[in-house]
Design a protein around this motif. Structure first.
Motif, short mmCIF file in Angstrom:
data_model
loop_
_atom_site.label_atom_id
_atom_site.label_comp_id
_atom_site.label_asym_id
_atom_site.label_seq_id
_atom_site.Cartn_x
_atom_site.Cartn_y
_atom_site.Cartn_z
N MET B 181 0.85 -1.39 -0.11
CA MET B 181 0.16 0.23 0.09
C MET B 181 0.93 1.34 0.12
O MET B 181 1.81 1.26 0.63
CB MET B 181 -0.95 0.01 1.12
N ILE B 191 7.26 2.72 -8.05
CA ILE B 191 6.67 1.85 -6.92
C ILE B 191 7.45 0.75 -6.52
O ILE B 191 7.87 -0.05 -7.52
CB ILE B 191 5.37 1.15 -7.63
N ARG B 192 7.71 1.04 -5.39
CA ARG B 192 8.67 -0.20 -4.72
C ARG B 192 7.79 -1.16 -3.97
O ARG B 192 7.20 -0.85 -3.18
CB ARG B 192 9.72 0.53 -3.86
N LEU B 193 8.20 -2.24 -4.29
CA LEU B 193 7.36 -3.47 -3.76
C LEU B 193 8.50 -4.48 -2.97
O LEU B 193 9.83 -4.44 -3.60
CB LEU B 193 6.59 -4.21 -4.89
N GLN B 194 7.89 -4.96 -2.06
CA GLN B 194 8.84 -6.06 -1.52
C GLN B 194 8.80 -7.28 -2.19
O GLN B 194 7.99 -7.84 -2.41
CB GLN B 194 8.55 -6.26 0.19
N LYS B 195 10.23 -7.98 -2.52
CA LYS B 195 10.09 -8.89 -3.65
C LYS B 195 9.72 -10.29 -2.80
O LYS B 195 9.15 -11.11 -3.16
CB LYS B 195 11.43 -9.17 -4.02
N ARG B 196 9.95 -10.32 -1.60
CA ARG B 196 9.48 -11.49 -0.74
C ARG B 196 8.00 -11.76 -0.81
O ARG B 196 7.66 -12.80 -0.88
CB ARG B 196 10.04 -11.38 0.69
N LEU B 198 5.94 -10.50 -3.04
CA LEU B 198 5.56 -11.06 -4.43
C LEU B 198 6.14 -12.42 -4.62
O LEU B 198 5.17 -13.40 -5.13
CB LEU B 198 6.24 -10.11 -5.29
N GLN B 199 7.04 -12.86 -4.31
CA GLN B 199 7.40 -14.44 -4.13
C GLN B 199 6.53 -15.26 -3.67
O GLN B 199 6.22 -16.36 -3.96
CB GLN B 199 8.79 -14.51 -3.72
N ALA B 200 6.07 -14.82 -2.50
CA ALA B 200 5.11 -15.43 -1.68
C ALA B 200 3.94 -15.91 -2.35
O ALA B 200 3.38 -16.97 -2.32
CB ALA B 200 5.03 -14.94 -0.34
N ARG B 246 4.50 -4.91 5.45
CA ARG B 246 5.92 -5.06 5.24
C ARG B 246 6.28 -6.34 6.01
O ARG B 246 7.08 -7.44 5.42
CB ARG B 246 7.00 -4.06 5.91
N THR B 247 6.05 -6.42 7.35
CA THR B 247 6.40 -7.61 8.09
C THR B 247 5.67 -8.75 7.96
O THR B 247 5.62 -9.62 8.94
CB THR B 247 6.82 -7.13 9.47
N LEU B 249 5.55 -11.47 6.46
CA LEU B 249 6.05 -12.88 6.37
C LEU B 249 7.16 -12.76 7.30
O LEU B 249 7.55 -14.24 7.14
CB LEU B 249 6.67 -12.96 4.96
#
Lengths: 904, 460
Positions: B181, B191-196, B198-200, B246-247, B249
């Motif tokens: 968000m 737009i910066r996304l956390q890759k982890r 997305l991977q999940a 963010r957290t 995962l």
């Protein structure tokens, strides 16, 4: 610039195809070269496409698929080991008259990339319609009909949809960040409605994904996929080839071409907001028209071509087609080789399975329980155990108590007693003596393993390697008879080695297996290498070795997985949270993140100041004698890499020129005076104050000198509209004249605005010279009168402060106006305006006109005085006025005479 | 039916500066009239409708709190159990929560922004929250198309028509989990996304057409932990929510076992997806791949993840926040217009509401989608279109009011013309005043004959 003609091959075929049929047959381009080194050392001796996959050369699978989807003409591009490929194809079923399609080989030895290959294909001009682009190592059983249909329909609606990529669901592991095919994870953004590909990134930054906001500028919805696999099957339109032609720096199909298109596409969205769609549409039409006329080749000759092409890239779109139930995968590395072999054995690629008579050379293999395939003439000991999913080729003998599982054994192999083979790919005519243990290895044709040899997992034994008794080949070793080329040309990934390429001086050059740990002495001790070993162990670079497990045929070792999962669990918050915990709020702002995203692809010049500097530097190089065309090229590439528009180029270039012009006077002591007085620069050239003159002289000189360069850019600003104008003047004077005008004016205005901005912000000392330069630009045919007038009228509604330059150039504009509507009308208008307008000025203008003096630059002079009476030029006001009257006097006699009279 | 174990906190704000001159010492933001009712009443009645009757209303500033409290006790004395808490100004939403967090006892806390005008039942969000056992559940609604029907004012500018990008939101394919968000305006280029994350999930849906409605359901323990541990967090939207997303995962909040106690059993298929079990299976399942160590790991990971969920309101629902002057005008217009069911009034045959005690002069017309509150008087030949007029206003003759909001006790003299403006209480417009797109602060006197365009008029 590898646009060289192929020596031989398809030229004759091209001629045959000259009769154009109404229905264009489906064509395919098959790249029989992977343009990488991943299958070395095997590919030193045999091209990758001919390597056996479940005992059948890979290219057979690809051709069989092409056949099944109704492709009628296949162009096989051979590069490395082209003779082998050609010989093979000559012998194959596909070349026989009974074949359902025709195969033409296209050969080139200069090609070092898929881009080069496509350029060669383009030059043959054999592709007439949509074609399937596939690499010769792709296995698929998908039905192309639907994808093809979609592609054609899209093309009908939008001629810019040039490519359809086939993708498939495949979730990469979170630990290894690679798919089960061993390829790196891929990040794609796809529009869920149209399936348009918006973003493609295969080198993903480890923790933060950064996506341009513009992606969402026109869509509110985008799917970001990390669970898709690129099948490397593309349906392309013929334009794709010309795009490769135009962008001779495109090498890699995905890294350069796809990304290049997408990035430009993004810019296109930006430009969208600047210009009306109407104009853009017209440009597209012109563009399409051009292609039809086939003028591109002609254009290549002229320096005009480049910007035309630059434009043409923009706006092209790539779409995706996802397959769900069918199979498609490309053998990229050893891991995918293993994975796909197993998939074939497990019949995921049906009908491409071993016991199906699909391939010409397929022997009669029968399928037993548990997915065991064996040829009828296998000689197998009763005590041998053949485990699940295994194929044994014909003529192979297997000794007592030998166990084989999850493996493929080729034809004519001899396997001794008590051998244990698991997860191996053993090709033809391999001899394995008693007691060997093979684990997840690839053993090529003619290899001889003496008794007791142990191959640890991931070992690759290339052709005819011999390993002596009781030798253990360490994990991930690659052994070949060919010595390892010492310099791996990493830039140009060539599959084939140059025969002359340098060779590592291996200590055991006397045909011995050397130990990878360089400690092994030249006198090969028997316990290390074996008595009768033949071959070199290729050493791996330090960094590479770390990653060796990724692409190896062997499964990822558990220890590695544990290690990775620990890393995975530990990794998370370190970079992200610690930084942000200190921030009180607003931590969602991107700049609060410590990690900056760098895709590593070329320089990221980023902000425009850098860009300006770069252009300036380039321009200065041009001063030192570099030829103008080169400068244009350089600046163009700079422009692309910095993602700038042509307007930026023109601006930066112009700025550099102005700087140059200013340099000389600036260096002298009284340059302050210059600023004050430079508005008379033109007239004062011969006066005592030579410095002042110099300024204008310099600038004029520079402009004159570089006008072609500048013209080039000004003409091609945003959308390159004017390039069309120019070119159409040559080729097609009547058609699209209307469009030309619309485009041209639109963009020329942009130029002037840019120029204005320069004067205001970057080089204030130029401000007084604005109108002189404007007139000069006009004089030199860089700007047209229409454009200047439209600019003036556009500025009419602006604030007073914005109008400085319009005012300054007023007389010039009047003259232009006059020219346009005819002197009589103008005189009438002018006298009407006289009262409300600046009386002096108007009458003077009229005076100059009546005197028949139409030299723009000169008439202009008079204007300066009036123009400068705007508030910010108070200082020089008095002087101006004095000049004003005399200026009027001098008008009749031209620059020099005039100047002479002004000596104080 | 057991009662939902939810506590409700309404963050009513204080004298919000971006709403000046509409709000003032006397009129805090929560009491701004929307169709002649304080905006807070919409939230309170919405909660009442979902049977959430125990509320804590947090107001910034003592004075404002008293005003709000006074109004609530008058209006809802027998219907709701409301506690009004005052917090210092400028502590932020997280700060406001922190100051009352010790009073919270229920399992889950529903936090509602007091400026929300919507008909999305909060019960639905609460139910979603419970169903997923989420740590936080957010209400998302379609972004309102800003500034419609302000004809002429921005007609020339094509660019203004672009829908406002309120938020950039990342969702999982089932649209149940919140993966990213960002506030549209704060995203500069990338737009910066956390890759982890997305991977999940493998696939993330990035939407720019959704808006965070500032209605959240939090797990109380988690919320309290965060408020205690992260004492620099000021804002729910900017700090707490991004932190949780963010957290998700690598959760720290659920480590204390309080949260994970119940979430073990009822995992949905998607959650399993989040556990990266699905790897290596998609092209073709293969017996060769051994995923045992992965499943082992996944258990550990399980304990370290929490769920951030979303409830996406149906597009037909109305949802808007009164956080700008433009929004104030829009909401007022909508509540008596297209979203008239929210107003709670019954409309006349002419599709307007004219209080029986209002007096209209001859030849005065009040168009549809108008509201005229009690005791207001209009002179002759007036024309009122798509406007709200408050109580006891005195409006002279030949007055035109279009697309405007006129609050209480306003005097408008003859010949005035008001378009697209907001006139606060006790304002006096003298004769022939022409206002276009103006805001007039409370008690201001606009002198006769003056013309204003796009101005904000207020007493110094």
């Amino acid at each position: 610039m590898a646009q060289k003609k192929g020596q031989r091959g398809a030229t004759s075929v091209a001629a045959d195809d000259s009769e154009v049929v109404a229905r264009i047959p489906l064509q395919a381009v098959l790249l029989a070269d992977s343009f990488n080194l991943k299958f070395r050392p095997i590919t030193l001796e045999r091209p990758k496409v001919l390597l056996p996959l479940v005992n059948v050369p890979m290219i057979e699978y690809t051709l069989a698929w092409l056949d099944s989807v109704g492709v009628e003409e296949v162009f096989v591009f051979c590069c490395s080991h082209s003779q082998q490929v050609k010989d093979y194809l000559k012998e194959s079923e596909w070349m026989k008259p009974s074949s359902r399609f025709s195969i033409t080989t296209v050969e080139s030895h200069d090609a070092i990339s898929a881009g080069d290959a496509l350029r060669v294909i383009y030059e043959k001009s054999v592709i007439r319609g949509d074609f399937v682009l596939i690499s010769g190592d792709t296995i698929s059983n998908m039905n192309l009909t639907q994808a093809l249909q979609e592609h054609k329909e899209r093309r009908k609606k939008d001629p810019l949809a040039v490519m359809t990529m086939i993708i498939k669901h495949s979730k990469p592991s979170n630990l290894t960040h690679q798919t089960r095919l061993g390829t790196d994870e891929l990040l794609m953004a796809i529009d869920p409605q149209t399936k348009e590909l918006m973003f493609y990134e295969d080198k993903v930054n480890p923790s933060i994904i950064s996506i341009d906001k513009e992606l969402l500028a026109n869509n509110t919805w985008v799917y970001l996929h990390n669970n898709k696999q690129d099948c490397y099957i593309d349906i392309c339109s013929p334009e794709v080839l010309s795009l490769f032609m135009d962008n001779f720096d495109y090498q890699h199909l995905r890294r350069h071409f796809v990304k290049g298109l997408l990035v430009d596409d993004m810019k296109d969205h930006l430009i969208d907001s600047l210009t009306s769609s109407d104009v853009r549409y017209k440009l597209h039409k012109i563009c399409a028209f051009y292609i039809e006329l086939g003028l591109l080749a002609v254009l290549i000759q002229s320096h005009l071509a480049l910007p035309v092409f630059m434009y043409m890239i923009m706006g092209y779109k790539i779409f995706t087609h996802e397959i769900h139930s069918s199979y498609a995968a490309r053998i990229d590395n050893f891991r995918s080789y293993g994975t796909i072999s197993k998939d074939i054995l497990q019949r995921w690629a049906y009908p491409l399975v071993p016991n199906f008579q699909y391939f010409g050379i397929s022997s009669k293999v029968k399928l037993d329980r548990q997915g065991v395939y064996s040829a009828p003439d296998v000689v197998q000991s009763r005590s041998a155990r053949i485990g699940a999913t295994t194929l044994i080729g014909s003529g192979t003998t297997i000794g007592n108590h030998t166990g084989i599982s999850n493996s493929v054994v080729g034809r004519g192999c001899t396997i001794g007693n008590n051998v244990c083979i698991d997860g191996c790919y053993i090709w033809d005519n391999v001899i394995i003596e008693d007691g060997c243990r093979l684990n997840h290895a690839i053993v090529c044709d003619g290899v001889h393993l003496s008794a007791g040899v142990v191959l640890e997992s991931g070992v690759i034994l290339s052709f005819k390697v011999e390993v002596g008794r009781l030798i253990t080949i360490p994990a991930y070793s690659k052994v070949s008879l060919r010595p390892q080329p010492s310099v791996q040309d990493s830039d140009e990934e060539l599959e084939y080695a140059d025969a002359s390429s340098a060779v590592i001086e291996s200590p055991s050059i006397t045909s011995m297996v050397s130990n990878r740990n360089a400690e092994s002495s030249p006198d090969y001790s028997a316990h290390e290498v074996g008595i009768s070993g033949v071959g070199y162990i290729w050493s791996t670079n330090e960094g590479e070795h770390e990653e060796e497990w990724r692409h190896s045929i062997a499964p990822i070792p558990e220890a590695k997985l544990t290690e990775l999962s620990h890393a995975y669990l530990e990794e998370p918050d370190v970079p992200y949270l610690d930084v942000n915990d200190f921030l009180v709020s607003g931590e969602m702002k991107p700049d609060s993140e410590s990690i900056s995203f760098d895709d590593g692809d070329g320089g990221d010049y980023g902000d425009s100041a850098d860009f300006d500097k770069e252009v300036e530097a380039t321009f200065h190089r041009a001063l030192t004698g570099v030829n103008q065309e080169t400068v244009i090229l350089e600046i163009n590439s700079l422009r692309l890499s910095c993602n700038k528009s042509h307007a930026d180029c023109a601006g930066a270039l112009f700025f550099s020129m102005m700087e140059l012009g200013l340099e000389a006077p600036r260096s002298s002591n009284n340059w302050l005076l210059v600023i004050k007085l430079d508005m008379y620069g033109m007239t004062m050239t011969t006066m005592g104050l030579t410095v002042i003159g110099e300024l204008y002289q310099n600038i004029a000189k520079e402009i004159n000198k570089w006008k072609d360069l500048l013209k080039h850019y000004l003409k091609s600003v945003d959308e390159e509209a004017s390039i069309y104008v120019v070119s159409f003047r040559f080729y097609e004077p009547y058609i699209y004249q209307l469009e030309m005008c619309i485009c041209y004016i639109q963009f020329a205005i942009e130029v002037i605005l840019k120029f204005e901005e320069i004067c205001l912000e970057t080089a204030t000392e130029l401000a007084p010279l604005f109108s002189i330069i404007l007139s000069y630009l006009y004089e030199k045919d860089i700007l047209s009168e229409d454009a200047i007038l439209s600019w003036a009228s556009e500025k009419e509604g602006a604030d007073e402060s914005d109008k400085i330059f319009v005012k300054q150039s007023e007389s010039f504009i009047t003259i232009l106006h006059m020219k346009l509507i005819g002197p009589q009308n103008w005189l009438k208008e002018a006298s009407e305006e006289e009262d409300e307008d600046n009386g002096d000025e108007a009458s003077m203008m009229r005076g100059s006109f009546c005197a028949g003096h139409t030299h723009v630059g000169c008439t202009f002079l008079s204007r300066f005085a009036a123009g400068s009476s705007s508030p910010d030029m108070d200082a020089t006001f008095a002087v101006d006025y004095g000049l004003d009257g005399r200026g009027g006097l001098g008008l009749c006699s031209g620059d020099d005479g005039l100047a002479a009279r002004f000596v104080p | 039916m057991t009662r939902m174990d939810f506590e409700v906190v309404v963050l009513a704000g204080g004298a919000s500066s971006n709403l000046s001159p509409l709000v003032s010492q006397e009129l805090p933001k929560a009491l701004l009239p929307v169709a002649n009712r304080p905006v807070l009443s919409y939230v309170l009645e919405l909660l009442e409708g979902s049977n959430l009757k125990d509320l804590i209303v947090v107001v910034e500033g003592e004075d404002a709190a008293q005003l709000v409290g006074g109004w609530i006790s008058g209006a809802y004395a027998d219907r709701l159990h409301v506690e009004v808490a005052a917090v210092p100004e400028g502590v932020g939403t997280a700060g406001a929560l922190r100051s009352i967090s010790s009073y919270l006892t229920a399992n889950d806390v529903l936090i509602v922004s007091g400026d929300l005008v919507t008909d999305v039942p909060p019960g639905a969000i609460a139910a979603t929250h419970r169903r997923h056992g989420a740590v936080v559940t957010t209400l998302l609604c379609s972004s309102p198309v800003s500034g419609p029907s302000d004809s002429g004012t921005s007609g020339g500018k094509e660019k203004a028509k672009k829908p406002v990008r309120h938020n950039i939101i990342g969702l999982d394919p089932t649209r149940q989990y919140l993966l990213h968000m960002a506030t549209g305006a704060e995203v500069e280029k990338d737009i910066r996304l956390q890759k982890r994350i997305l991977q999940a999930v493998g696939q993330m849906e990035i939407r720019a057409d959704l808006m965070d409605a500032h209605l959240y359901a939090f797990k109380r323990t988690v919320l309290q932990d965060i408020l205690d541990q992260k004492d620099k967090f000021q804002s729910i939207r900017q700090d707490i929510l991004p932190y949780l997303i963010r957290t998700q995962l690598s959760s720290e909040v659920s480590r204390n076992g309080l949260v994970s106690s119940e979430s073990g059993s009822n995992k949905s298929a998607v959650q399993d997806d989040l556990r990266w079990l699905s790897q290596h299976r998609e092209i073709a399942p293969s017996t060769f791949q051994d995923s045992q160590p992965l499943s082992l790991k996944s258990q550990r990971d399980d304990q370290r993840s929490h769920k951030c969920c979303v409830y996406i309101a149906n597009e037909s629902k109305y949802c808007a926040r009164l956080n700008s002057i433009q929004a104030f005008s829009d909401i007022n217009r909508d509540v008596i217009g297209e979203a008239s069911h929210l107003s709670g009034y019954s409309f006349s045959a002419q599709n307007n509401i004219i209080h029986p005690s209002a007096e209209l002069g001859s030849k005065t017309t009040v168009g549809p989608q108008c509201m005229l509150a009690e005791g207001s008087k209009l002179g002759d030949k007036c024309s009122v279109k798509r406007s709200v007029i408050g109580r006891h206003c005195r409006i002279g003759s030949n007055v035109k009011i279009v697309n405007s909001v006129v609050m209480n006790h306003v005097t408008i003299d003859d010949g005035c013309s008001i378009q697209g403006s907001v006139i606060c209480s006790n304002v006096q417009l003298q004769e022939r005043v022409v206002l276009k797109d103006c805001q007039v602060g409370a008690g201001y006197i606009v002198t006769s004959g003056s013309e204003h365009k796009s101005e904000s008029l207020a007493r110094k």
